[in-house]
Design an enzyme around this catalytic site. Sequence first.
Site, PDB file in Angstrom:
ATOM      1  N   LYS A 261       0.318  -1.326   0.568  1.00 35.40           N
ATOM      2  CA  LYS A 261      -0.092  -0.386   0.118  1.00 35.40           C
ATOM      3  C   LYS A 261       0.599   1.357  -0.230  1.00 35.40           C
ATOM      4  O   LYS A 261       2.139   1.006   0.196  1.00 35.40           O
ATOM      5  CB  LYS A 261      -0.923  -0.160   1.083  1.00 35.40           C
ATOM      6  CG  LYS A 261      -2.210  -1.007   1.208  1.00 35.40           C
ATOM      7  CD  LYS A 261      -2.960  -0.509  -0.280  1.00 35.40           C
ATOM      8  CE  LYS A 261      -4.186  -1.829   0.209  1.00 35.40           C
ATOM      9  NZ  LYS A 261      -5.211  -1.808   0.779  1.00 35.40           N
TER      10      LYS A 261
ATOM     11  N   ARG B 153      -4.675 -10.023   3.586  1.00 34.24           N
ATOM     12  CA  ARG B 153      -4.656  -9.622   2.092  1.00 34.24           C
ATOM     13  C   ARG B 153      -3.503  -9.091   1.437  1.00 34.24           C
ATOM     14  O   ARG B 153      -2.764  -8.463   2.107  1.00 34.24           O
ATOM     15  CB  ARG B 153      -5.900  -9.438   2.225  1.00 34.24           C
ATOM     16  CG  ARG B 153      -6.425  -9.023  -0.068  1.00 34.24           C
ATOM     17  CD  ARG B 153      -7.457  -8.442   0.017  1.00 34.24           C
ATOM     18  NE  ARG B 153      -7.812  -8.175  -1.155  1.00 34.24           N
ATOM     19  CZ  ARG B 153      -7.615  -7.533  -2.512  1.00 34.24           C
ATOM     20  NH1 ARG B 153      -6.422  -5.772  -2.367  1.00 34.24           N
ATOM     21  NH2 ARG B 153      -7.800  -7.321  -3.730  1.00 34.24           N
TER      22      ARG B 153
END
Length: 278
Positions: free
Chosen positions: A205, A239
């Site tokens: 991210k 995830r």
Amino acid sequence: MGILNVTPDSFSDGGLYLDKKSAVRKALQLIEDGADILDIGGESTRPGSNSVTSEEEKKRILPVISEIRKKTDALISVDTTKSEVLKSALDAGADILNDISGMRFDPKMRELVATKDIPVIIMHMKGTPRNMQESPEYGNVIHEIKSFLLQRVTEALTAGIRKKRIIIDPGIGFGKRLRDNLRIISNLNSFNELGFPILIGVSRKSFIGDLLALSPEERIEGTIASSLISILLGAHILRVHDVSSLKRAVTVAEAIIKEGVSIQSSGDRGKDRVLHAG
């Protein structure tokens, strides 16, 4: 949970698995690397992305899901906000819904999930993928996300979705600033108060890139660090893109934690130096 984006424009792996053959090969590799769940998406949700039609989304993912189901019994999650896509994906062999909108974007979604009695991941997002990073603001980010998730969960239960089918996700990177993402992870244990398993998606991210000034492909160390802290603070599902690396890191961390708990229980003199999970 291993990530498989069958899209041309996802932030990290867009365009790599657009054809069925490469997508299925990647899916099987994720399973071999240790993934328990495959999360398959046909629409990019990166900041600034535009929505695609249900038909386009189905065209991308259905052949892949059907072929994967022929080759493995692994759980398949479909990353979509559209009930029409979910229904077709379930018919093709999918097992779980991962809805970044918290089942807000499609009024038919909650009824379908309840009828099919499938697990659902309810995520927090401020706005839509197209505008979520346009100056997001929070007064108290933890309180606001918890309130949002509680409202979405209440709506799900009212629609007939069973409590044991619900998983929550605070939505790292979806309408959050750097300090918001760090605060969510450092306070992740507070989300356990809601009483549902927690999924966390920190993989590659932008907050990791902001801290380290690295491209998505170079963010593995940051992903591992934030993932392990998330587990220590109560995350149940990770995830991730890099399944093998995370699996190894988690295996070692869990072994250390278990040994620490064992030593602590036995009253060993070194117990005050033991790292434990809370």
